[in-house]
Design a protein around this motif. Structure first.
Motif, PDB file in Angstrom:
ATOM      1  N   ALA A 237     -25.509  12.087 -35.659  1.00 15.20           N
ATOM      2  CA  ALA A 237     -24.663  12.885 -34.756  1.00 15.20           C
ATOM      3  C   ALA A 237     -24.902  14.392 -35.019  1.00 15.20           C
ATOM      4  O   ALA A 237     -25.419  14.976 -36.061  1.00 15.20           O
ATOM      5  N   ASN A 238     -24.687  15.182 -33.984  1.00 17.64           N
ATOM      6  CA  ASN A 238     -24.887  16.553 -33.856  1.00 17.64           C
ATOM      7  C   ASN A 238     -23.832  17.314 -33.514  1.00 17.64           C
ATOM      8  O   ASN A 238     -23.499  17.721 -32.486  1.00 17.64           O
ATOM      9  N   PRO A 239     -22.437  17.183 -34.452  1.00 19.69           N
ATOM     10  CA  PRO A 239     -21.487  18.300 -34.043  1.00 19.69           C
ATOM     11  C   PRO A 239     -21.504  19.562 -33.892  1.00 19.69           C
ATOM     12  O   PRO A 239     -20.617  20.177 -33.258  1.00 19.69           O
ATOM     13  N   GLN A 240     -22.821  20.231 -34.253  1.00 23.38           N
ATOM     14  CA  GLN A 240     -22.966  21.592 -33.934  1.00 23.38           C
ATOM     15  C   GLN A 240     -23.421  21.859 -32.460  1.00 23.38           C
ATOM     16  O   GLN A 240     -23.431  22.777 -31.930  1.00 23.38           O
ATOM     17  N   VAL A 241     -23.541  20.824 -31.695  1.00 25.49           N
ATOM     18  CA  VAL A 241     -24.012  20.815 -30.173  1.00 25.49           C
ATOM     19  C   VAL A 241     -22.868  20.608 -29.425  1.00 25.49           C
ATOM     20  O   VAL A 241     -22.215  19.565 -29.403  1.00 25.49           O
ATOM     21  N   SER A 242     -22.604  21.481 -28.453  1.00 21.75           N
ATOM     22  CA  SER A 242     -21.372  21.541 -27.553  1.00 21.75           C
ATOM     23  C   SER A 242     -21.907  20.541 -26.410  1.00 21.75           C
ATOM     24  O   SER A 242     -23.029  20.288 -26.181  1.00 21.75           O
ATOM     25  N   ASP A 243     -21.055  19.768 -25.673  1.00 19.26           N
ATOM     26  CA  ASP A 243     -21.111  19.075 -24.577  1.00 19.26           C
ATOM     27  C   ASP A 243     -22.037  19.652 -23.498  1.00 19.26           C
ATOM     28  O   ASP A 243     -22.903  19.055 -22.940  1.00 19.26           O
TER      29      ASP A 243
ATOM     30  N   VAL B  59     -26.943  12.269 -23.737  1.00 19.36           N
ATOM     31  CA  VAL B  59     -25.886  13.181 -24.162  1.00 19.36           C
ATOM     32  C   VAL B  59     -25.106  12.513 -25.283  1.00 19.36           C
ATOM     33  O   VAL B  59     -24.767  13.099 -26.121  1.00 19.36           O
ATOM     34  N   ALA B  60     -24.649  11.056 -24.876  1.00 19.87           N
ATOM     35  CA  ALA B  60     -23.823  10.356 -26.110  1.00 19.87           C
ATOM     36  C   ALA B  60     -24.678  10.390 -27.284  1.00 19.87           C
ATOM     37  O   ALA B  60     -24.165  10.545 -28.195  1.00 19.87           O
ATOM     38  N   LYS B  61     -25.901  10.026 -27.133  1.00 19.75           N
ATOM     39  CA  LYS B  61     -26.740   9.995 -28.578  1.00 19.75           C
ATOM     40  C   LYS B  61     -26.784  11.551 -29.128  1.00 19.75           C
ATOM     41  O   LYS B  61     -26.823  11.362 -30.356  1.00 19.75           O
ATOM     42  N   VAL B  62     -27.106  12.375 -28.410  1.00 20.09           N
ATOM     43  CA  VAL B  62     -27.191  13.833 -29.146  1.00 20.09           C
ATOM     44  C   VAL B  62     -25.858  13.888 -29.671  1.00 20.09           C
ATOM     45  O   VAL B  62     -26.002  14.603 -30.861  1.00 20.09           O
ATOM     46  N   MET B  63     -24.691  13.686 -29.188  1.00 18.63           N
ATOM     47  CA  MET B  63     -23.430  13.930 -29.653  1.00 18.63           C
ATOM     48  C   MET B  63     -23.103  13.031 -30.820  1.00 18.63           C
ATOM     49  O   MET B  63     -22.445  13.508 -31.989  1.00 18.63           O
ATOM     50  N   LYS B  64     -22.921  11.706 -30.752  1.00 14.14           N
ATOM     51  CA  LYS B  64     -22.735  10.900 -31.645  1.00 14.14           C
ATOM     52  C   LYS B  64     -23.593  10.324 -32.583  1.00 14.14           C
ATOM     53  O   LYS B  64     -23.373   9.427 -33.485  1.00 14.14           O
TER      54      LYS B  64
ATOM     55  N   GLU C 175     -24.028  22.256 -23.802  1.00 15.50           N
ATOM     56  CA  GLU C 175     -25.563  22.246 -24.398  1.00 15.50           C
ATOM     57  C   GLU C 175     -25.987  20.978 -24.613  1.00 15.50           C
ATOM     58  O   GLU C 175     -27.484  20.845 -24.451  1.00 15.50           O
ATOM     59  N   ALA C 176     -25.525  19.872 -24.963  1.00 19.30           N
ATOM     60  CA  ALA C 176     -26.084  18.559 -24.781  1.00 19.30           C
ATOM     61  C   ALA C 176     -26.881  18.178 -23.529  1.00 19.30           C
ATOM     62  O   ALA C 176     -27.724  17.629 -23.496  1.00 19.30           O
ATOM     63  N   HIS C 177     -25.791  18.439 -22.711  1.00 21.16           N
ATOM     64  CA  HIS C 177     -26.419  18.275 -21.058  1.00 21.16           C
ATOM     65  C   HIS C 177     -27.620  19.213 -20.760  1.00 21.16           C
ATOM     66  O   HIS C 177     -28.719  18.798 -20.226  1.00 21.16           O
ATOM     67  N   THR C 178     -27.634  20.477 -21.210  1.00 20.36           N
ATOM     68  CA  THR C 178     -28.590  21.479 -21.080  1.00 20.36           C
ATOM     69  C   THR C 178     -30.057  20.812 -21.704  1.00 20.36           C
ATOM     70  O   THR C 178     -31.091  20.808 -21.306  1.00 20.36           O
ATOM     71  N   LEU C 179     -29.946  20.318 -23.010  1.00 23.42           N
ATOM     72  CA  LEU C 179     -31.101  19.800 -23.592  1.00 23.42           C
ATOM     73  C   LEU C 179     -31.392  18.662 -23.308  1.00 23.42           C
ATOM     74  O   LEU C 179     -32.713  18.414 -22.985  1.00 23.42           O
ATOM     75  N   VAL C 180     -30.754  17.704 -22.888  1.00 21.51           N
ATOM     76  CA  VAL C 180     -31.099  16.442 -22.091  1.00 21.51           C
ATOM     77  C   VAL C 180     -31.781  16.575 -20.997  1.00 21.51           C
ATOM     78  O   VAL C 180     -33.038  15.950 -20.628  1.00 21.51           O
ATOM     79  N   LYS C 181     -31.338  17.520 -19.988  1.00 24.10           N
ATOM     80  CA  LYS C 181     -32.052  17.669 -18.859  1.00 24.10           C
ATOM     81  C   LYS C 181     -33.219  18.266 -19.010  1.00 24.10           C
ATOM     82  O   LYS C 181     -34.313  18.004 -18.260  1.00 24.10           O
ATOM     83  N   TRP C 182     -33.614  19.157 -19.971  1.00 21.79           N
ATOM     84  CA  TRP C 182     -34.772  19.832 -20.378  1.00 21.79           C
ATOM     85  C   TRP C 182     -35.732  18.577 -21.028  1.00 21.79           C
ATOM     86  O   TRP C 182     -36.919  18.468 -20.621  1.00 21.79           O
ATOM     87  N   VAL C 183     -35.321  17.731 -21.777  1.00 18.87           N
ATOM     88  CA  VAL C 183     -35.977  16.562 -22.373  1.00 18.87           C
ATOM     89  C   VAL C 183     -36.417  15.792 -21.257  1.00 18.87           C
ATOM     90  O   VAL C 183     -37.694  15.406 -21.166  1.00 18.87           O
ATOM     91  N   LEU C 184     -35.441  15.375 -20.228  1.00 19.38           N
ATOM     92  CA  LEU C 184     -35.949  14.471 -19.128  1.00 19.38           C
ATOM     93  C   LEU C 184     -37.037  14.954 -18.248  1.00 19.38           C
ATOM     94  O   LEU C 184     -37.591  14.179 -17.577  1.00 19.38           O
ATOM     95  N   ALA C 185     -36.913  16.376 -18.320  1.00 15.29           N
ATOM     96  CA  ALA C 185     -37.937  16.985 -17.565  1.00 15.29           C
ATOM     97  C   ALA C 185     -39.400  17.019 -18.071  1.00 15.29           C
ATOM     98  O   ALA C 185     -40.461  17.484 -17.493  1.00 15.29           O
ATOM     99  N   GLN C 186     -39.688  16.703 -19.381  1.00 18.09           N
ATOM    100  CA  GLN C 186     -40.791  16.731 -20.057  1.00 18.09           C
ATOM    101  C   GLN C 186     -41.889  15.587 -19.344  1.00 18.09           C
ATOM    102  O   GLN C 186     -41.176  14.565 -19.177  1.00 18.09           O
ATOM    103  N   LYS C 187     -43.111  15.955 -19.054  1.00 19.48           N
ATOM    104  CA  LYS C 187     -43.939  14.994 -18.749  1.00 19.48           C
ATOM    105  C   LYS C 187     -45.170  14.923 -19.470  1.00 19.48           C
ATOM    106  O   LYS C 187     -45.443  15.788 -20.135  1.00 19.48           O
TER     107      LYS C 187
END
Length: 103
Positions: free
Chosen positions: A83-89, A65-70, A91-103
């Motif tokens: 950095a991705n200032p257009q992504v809210s905190d 999440v920190a990498k997505v944001m900063k 949204e970053a959590h949602t995106l990261v959870k989805w990325v980590l679920a990829q197999k």
């Protein structure tokens, strides 16, 4: 009362399903897919590779999440992730959870 509880459970389930389906769309909307793909390396690593690298790490979500944001650099090579200032905190959590679920 039972009917209310059933409707509430069904509503929550539907919202959770929509959120799970919306994550690839969120990744597209936030321009993640300009540099990343699910299975193949583009400019940045494939989401499956990110999931494999961080699998089992308790603090993986917070790190990513920190990498997505900063932004970040050095983890995957010389090309930095901006950095991705257009992504809210949230949204970053949602995106990261989805990325980590990829197999």
């Amino acid at each position: 009362m039972k009917r209310f509880m059933l409707v509430s459970v069904l509503t929550v389930s539907a919202l959770a399903s929509q959120a799970a389906l919306a994550n690839p769309d969120l990744a597209k909307a936030k321009n993640c897919m300009a540099c990343h793909a699910v299975s193949t390396k583009l400019v940045g690593p494939a989401f499956k590779d990110v999931a494999a690298k961080y699998a089992g790490q308790k603090d993986a979500e917070a790190k990513l999440v920190a990498k997505v944001m900063k932004g970040g650099s050095g983890t995957w090579g010389a090309i930095p992730m901006p950095a991705n200032p257009q992504v809210s905190d949230a949204e970053a959590h949602t995106l990261v959870k989805w990325v980590l679920a990829q197999k």
